[in-house]
Design an enzyme around this catalytic site. Structure first.
Site, mmCIF file in Angstrom:
data_model
loop_
_atom_site.group_PDB
_atom_site.id
_atom_site.type_symbol
_atom_site.label_atom_id
_atom_site.label_comp_id
_atom_site.label_asym_id
_atom_site.label_seq_id
_atom_site.Cartn_x
_atom_site.Cartn_y
_atom_site.Cartn_z
ATOM 1 C CB SER A 1 35.413 -110.376 -83.944
ATOM 2 O OG SER A 1 34.771 -110.198 -82.946
ATOM 3 C CE1 TYR B 1 30.359 -106.158 -76.504
ATOM 4 C CE2 TYR B 1 31.704 -103.996 -76.404
ATOM 5 C CZ TYR B 1 30.642 -104.584 -77.290
ATOM 6 O OH TYR B 1 30.580 -105.173 -78.676
#
Length: 382
Positions: free
Chosen positions: A256, A110
């Protein structure tokens, strides 16, 4: 995809969101919500055994007790549009700690690296009070993902470097981010087992893998958690993975859980994504026609929530948490108001009849658009 003429209920959506925001604020001010994570007794909800303020991932020696919801930190640095001011992100993570959140999720890829550095700066001082999880599994070249790599030497390198970036002494849960077809999962599990014995890692996890892979890895090193996408628009884990987790005593961490923000009701066919740092711009499910075609599911959870004083986000998260008592979602956000909205879900109780109502309605809604591009889809086993 065939073009569909669907009228999006824009005015109704705006009306709902205004009312929902007011009701959410009222809920957050109520005593039962305000104390959702006040560090009190870790107890099961007497009215619904599926909901607890704290949950346990894994079993036995490799179990990890965490708050019922964690915080996904990725969006503060990566794949979610304009990057927030660093101080704002640090304040948000520290606010989460203040609220009692104990599970924080990041990964070396990330950024790359920047999210781990941010998390380390923000919350490493609380390392004895919280659990920080990170991941391995990719090569990184020039700051970008450059193919899969789960060779033992790479896993060890990532562990050492992640510990430094995160400013911690041990990684609480170390996930293989994506399965590497060139390295047997048994070898991956064995390497993490060695890291556990060396005191660099506490627990082992896998992401986006199938039942066969789970069983192979678990035989070598007991798994604490499987991390995969799971929400009202993607229920594939129900086709075997969740059953295997239950059988083997492995926790499940949905990433998510709001389908990358779509289930919040704040995205629609007119949304423009910042393509330079938002992978949704290239995902089939987030193309204009797909977002318009998928609006019925948002409309349903909006109406369901409106009747109960809940936002669409709270309905979707509460449904997810009612599926199994060892499921711990990690919704991500860059806004403290949304963090409060998410964490209030630990106090939401649905009856079995309400859960059935949601399941029945969602089962009749067709979902349009794949969740990943063909290249990305090859990296997942489900």
């Amino acid at each position: 995809m065939t073009k569909l003429k669907i009228n999006e209920p824009e005015s109704g959506r705006r009306s709902f969101l205004k009312v929902g925001a007011t009701l959410s604020a009222a809920l957050l001010g109520a005593p039962s919500i305000a104390h959702a994570f006040d560090g009190g007794t870790k107890q099961k909800n007497p009215e619904n055994a599926n909901i607890t303020k704290f949950r346990t991932l894994g079993t036995g020696k490799h179990s990890l007790e965490v708050t019922a919801l964690g915080l996904g930190c990725m969006g503060m640095s990566y794949h979610r549009g304009h990057i927030p001011n660093k101080n704002a992100s640090i304040a948000l993570m520290r606010k989460a700690v203040e609220m009692g959140v104990t599970l924080f999720d990041t990964a070396e890829v990330y950024g790359a690296y920047t999210n781990e550095i941010l998390v380390g700066e923000a919350i490493s001082q609380f390392k004895n009070e919280i659990s920080i999880t990170t991941k391995f599994g990719f090569n990184i070249e020039n700051g970008r993902m450059a193919g899969l790599n789960s060779r033992p030497e790479q896993i060890r390198k990532v562990a050492d470097e992640s510990l430094k970036r995160l400013k911690i002494d041990v990684i609480d849960l170390f996930y293989q981010h994506r399965q590497d077809p060139d390295v047997p999962v048994e070898e991956v599990a064995g390497t993490v087992k060695d890291l556990i014995q060396e005191g660099k890692v506490k627990n082992f996890g896998l992401s986006e893998v199938n039942v066969e892979t789970i069983r192979k890895a678990h035989l070598v090193q007991p798994l604490t958690a499987i991390q995969s996408e799971y929400h009202l628009m993607w229920k594939k884990p129900e086709e075997g993975v969740l059953a295997a987790c239950e059988e083997l005593g492995i926790g499940f961490v949905p990433y998510s859980p709001m389908n990358r923000g779509y289930l919040t009701g704040m995205l629609n066919g007119q949304t423009n994504f910042y393509a330079a740092n938002d992978n949704r711009a290239g995902l089939p499910r987030f193309q204009k026609e797909a977002m318009i075609a998928n609006w019925p599911i948002v409309e349903f959870i909006s109406n369901f929530g409106h009747e109960r004083g809940l936002t669409p986000t709270q309905v979707a998260l509460a449904w997810l948490m009612h599926q199994k008592p060892w499921i711990v979602p990690i919704p991500g956000t860059t806004k403290i108001a949304h963090l409060q909205e998410n964490m209030a879900v630990a106090d939401i109780q649905f009856s079995a009849e309400e859960v059935r109502e949601i399941n029945d309605a969602v089962s009749k809604i067709i979902i349009y658009g794949d969740r990943y591009t063909p290249v990305e889809q090859k990296r997942v086993e489900n």
